[in-house]
Write an enzyme that holds these catalytic residues in place. Structure first.
Site, PDB file in Angstrom:
ATOM      1  CD  GLN A 102      55.140  42.879  44.305  1.00 48.43           C
ATOM      2  OE1 GLN A 102      53.621  43.541  44.530  1.00 48.43           O
ATOM      3  NE2 GLN A 102      55.039  42.793  42.697  1.00 48.43           N
ATOM      4  CE1 TYR A 173      50.248  51.399  43.492  1.00 49.72           C
ATOM      5  CE2 TYR A 173      51.003  49.077  42.627  1.00 49.72           C
ATOM      6  CZ  TYR A 173      49.199  49.489  42.957  1.00 49.72           C
ATOM      7  OH  TYR A 173      48.500  48.633  42.809  1.00 49.72           O
ATOM      8  NE  ARG A 218      54.545  41.788  37.037  1.00 57.24           N
ATOM      9  CZ  ARG A 218      53.076  42.524  38.027  1.00 57.24           C
ATOM     10  NH1 ARG A 218      52.436  42.177  39.270  1.00 57.24           N
ATOM     11  NH2 ARG A 218      52.458  41.924  37.359  1.00 57.24           N
ATOM     12  CB  CYS A 350      39.526  40.080  41.252  1.00 59.91           C
ATOM     13  SG  CYS A 350      40.320  40.210  39.467  1.00 59.91           S
ATOM     14  CB  CYS A 367      37.054  35.841  41.637  1.00 61.81           C
ATOM     15  SG  CYS A 367      37.194  34.112  40.670  1.00 61.81           S
ATOM     16  CD  GLU A 418      16.365  26.565  30.918  1.00 65.68           C
ATOM     17  OE1 GLU A 418      16.402  26.978  29.836  1.00 65.68           O
ATOM     18  OE2 GLU A 418      17.126  26.447  31.750  1.00 65.68           O
ATOM     19  CE  LYS A 436      31.769  40.660  26.992  1.00 60.15           C
ATOM     20  NZ  LYS A 436      30.287  40.844  27.339  1.00 60.15           N
ATOM     21  CB  ALA A 463       9.628  23.941  36.988  1.00 64.53           C
TER      22      ALA A 463
END
Length: 652
Positions: A102, A173, A218, A350, A367, A418, A436, A463
């Site tokens: 690209q 761009y 693109r 990201c 990520c 847990e 969400k 625990a």
């Protein structure tokens, strides 16, 4: 299972083994001299092994002086880039992957400090509203110089073995800037017909590389600037006409996109956007041209990729963030292992780290759900030396689950303790605001992996020292999370009409048709406000800082405020909570110290969280004790997963 997705397809004379195309996302994994080194090579290799049919290499620099988007950005601006490119392309070809480069020039959407400390170049002198850099209107001679740089970049791509090149005419761009009336007010031939710039680039490439060398495009087909109050911009009608002209020039394909930096959430959609949100624009292009159409469309799951092909919306499905999150996305879909896909949750971390880290020279993109992305040479799981040693993991939130997953891969025997009846921790609250639900995907993925790896998860098991002693662990990982801040210094804070964000979201529709004050305008405060408004409440958001949402990443802020704009919300900044009463609150302006009283049935505290980081439970039992996730440092999904991953990966 997905016959359309796994049917071969043609782009010109090139045959693609399936319809999955890896889109060019900037990752910042090129070398400091902009070549493809070991890091980028391995990043590409894993995606090729993951089954994509075509890889379009990231936004690739053609101009070292005025076309720099980031330092560690792939480039074909110099002949030294050819040999490393060829090595990578040969590897990709050996895996039956078609490769395009690209070709990219950022124009005004970059920073002067990256570009010879001079004003950034553009079609006109209008600065980018996001980058806000002094902008130079290129002379006719400079435009012609850049056209040649595109042609030379294509030549180097061809000599490097690439099957073709893609021109980046999207996202605002340089090519996009010349095409748009919003950014092109020139008086020369490049302004009289705004298509001239890209037309002459294509002609120059064909003169340099031959008439048959494939060139894709693109294209932002609509800048989507109406919400910014702008009237004269590049609209879908313009996009259709440009695509028709590209088709008449025998372009190899059109890769449809939309938006520019100033309409950023449209080009990098956050979590609240749905799969398929770009469908109406893509449809108008597909119905008006006969060349192959590629498009990203918030595709996260294979069934939706198949649907796009079944609906004849596209010829090839573009996968961007999806294959950053899981390089084996395509392979898993083909093998019928969709439940194993680590789906991108559209958190936009990201893109956030592209700006904060990569462009700033601090390292590759991160990520949130895949800590390995961009770091494939660092984390290769060659250290499978756990030898069955027991590691106690306290807490089954994201951090605890991720730690256990990585430990199990390494050969340890993690056991999760847990205290509640459900895994997922705070995600079970974070998933309550509107739109969400994608946030559940990471819990689904972790749960599936723990099941496959045979990890023992003991629910309803707080625990205790006794349990830890019985396990005789080699290490203890404390992933106990955090709790909402509830300042005891505020009078009336313990009244029954005061709720934390977690309590309010769990109550859901039980809080309806009431007057509610939300204290704090961070992400949790604004998302909780929307949930309350959806349930028919009247909401006032109170913030001690001088700006609502002042600490929120811009994409999340814009998304939250856009969603809240459909309601009648009262916002009060520069104000702190002083006292809670049964039917009101007392607040004080932090600038003029004026005290006032606001009527309220309920008060919801969104004042942040504090770590639950007590490690004393392991005292005398184990010397290797680690805090991970919010228990270590309060943060977001990415920091919880990454901190747990790193502790588990490096445990020795």
């Amino acid at each position: 299972m997905y016959p359309k997705l796994f049917t071969p397809g043609k782009i010109g004379n090139l045959t693609l083994k399936n319809r999955a195309v890896m889109e060019p996302l900037a990752m910042g994994v090129a070398e400091p001299n902009q070549t493809i080194g070991e890091a980028y090579f391995e990043y590409l290799k894993q995606r090729a092994d993951g089954g994509v049919a075509m890889i379009i290499l990231e936004n690739t620099r053609v101009d070292d002086q005025h076309g720099v988007a980031a330092n560690c950005q792939m480039s074909v601006a110099r002949d030294e880039h050819i040999a490393p490119l060829k090595k990578a392309v040969d590897m990709l070809h050996s895996k039956d992957v078609v490769v395009f480069t690209q070709l990219h020039h950022p124009g005004r959407e970059t920073f002067s400090n990256l570009n010879s400390n001079e004003p950034v170049w553009s079609s006109s002198s209008k600065p980018c509203g996001v980058c806000q850099q002094e902008t130079h209107e290129m002379t006719t001679e400079e435009v012609e110089l850049v056209i040649d740089k595109f042609a030379q970049g294509a030549r180097r791509s061809k000599e490097g073995g690439c099957d073709g090149v893609e021109l980046h005419g999207a996202h605002g761009y340089l090519i996009s800037q010349f095409l748009s009336p919003y950014t092109n007010q020139r008086k020369d031939r490049f302004g009289e017909d705004r298509f001239t710039f890209v037309k002459e680039i294509i002609e120059a490439i064909r003169k340099t590389c031959g008439e048959d060398y494939p060139i894709g495009m693109r294209l932002t087909v609509d800048e989507l600037l109406a919400l910014n109050g702008i009237k004269d911009y590049f609209k879908i009608e313009d996009g259709i006409q440009v695509c028709k002209r590209l088709e008449s020039m025998k372009i190899a394909y059109i890769n449809v996109s939309n938006g520019i930096y100033e309409s950023f959430n449209s080009l990098s959609e956050p979590m609240t956007y749905h799969q398929g949100c770009r469908t109406p624009l893509i449809r108008q292009i597909k119905d008006n041209v006969n060349v192959p159409v590629i498009a990203v469309n918030m595709v996260k799951e294979p069934w939706f990729a198949e649907k796009m092909l079944e609906d004849n919306l596209v010829d090839f499905v573009g996968l961007g963030r999806a294959v950053v999150a899981d390089p084996n996305w395509v392979k898993k879909a083909q093998e019928g292992k969709e439940d194993d896909i680590n789906r991108c949750i559209s958190c936009t971390y990201c893109f956030e780290t592209l700006v904060s880290d990569t462009i700033a020279g601090k390292g590759p993109v991160k990520c949130a759900v895949n800590p390995i992305a961009g770091r494939e040479t660092i984390y290769n799981f060659s250290n499978k030396d756990g030898n069955g040693r027991v590691v106690a993991v306290i807490g089954a939130g994201l951090a605890g689950m991720e730690a256990a997953r990585v430990l199990a891969i390494r050969g340890f025997k993690p056991i999760i303790l847990e205290k509640t009846s459900k895994v997922g921790g705070q995600i079970n609250v974070a998933n309550k605001p509107p739109e969400k639900n994608k946030i559940n995907w990471i819990v689904d993925y972790e749960t599936k992996q723990l099941e496959k790896l045979g990890v023992e998860v003991r629910l309803n098991t707080p625990a205790t020292k006794e349990i830890l002693q019985s396990l005789n662990p080699y290490a203890v990982i404390v992933a106990t999370g955090a709790k909402s801040i509830k300042p005891s210094s505020i009078k009336g804070i313990d009244l029954p009409n005061v709720k934390t964000v977690e309590e309010a979201l769990v109550l859901g529709k039980a809080l309806s048709n009431l007057k509610v004050c939300v204290i704090g305008s961070g992400v949790s405060g604004l998302e909780t406000a929307e949930a309350l408004l959806e349930n028919g409440n009247t909401v006032t958001v109170i913030e001690m800082m001088d700006k609502i949402g002042g600490n929120i990443y811009v994409q999340h802020y814009l998304d939250a405020m856009d969603r809240l704009s459909k309601y009648d919300v009262t916002y009060i900044d520069s104000t702190k909570l002083v006292e809670v009463k049964p039917k009101s609150i007392v607040v004080e302006n932090v600038k003029d110290f004026k005290v006032s009283e606001i009527e309220a049935d309920y008060i919801v505290l969104a004042m942040g969280i504090q770590s639950l980081n007590d490690t004393s439970i392991a005292d005398g039992i184990c010397d290797k004790v680690f805090l991970v996730g919010d228990a270590k440092t309060t943060g977001r999904i990415e920091s919880s997963i990454r901190s747990a991953f790193e502790v588990a990966y490096n445990l020795n």
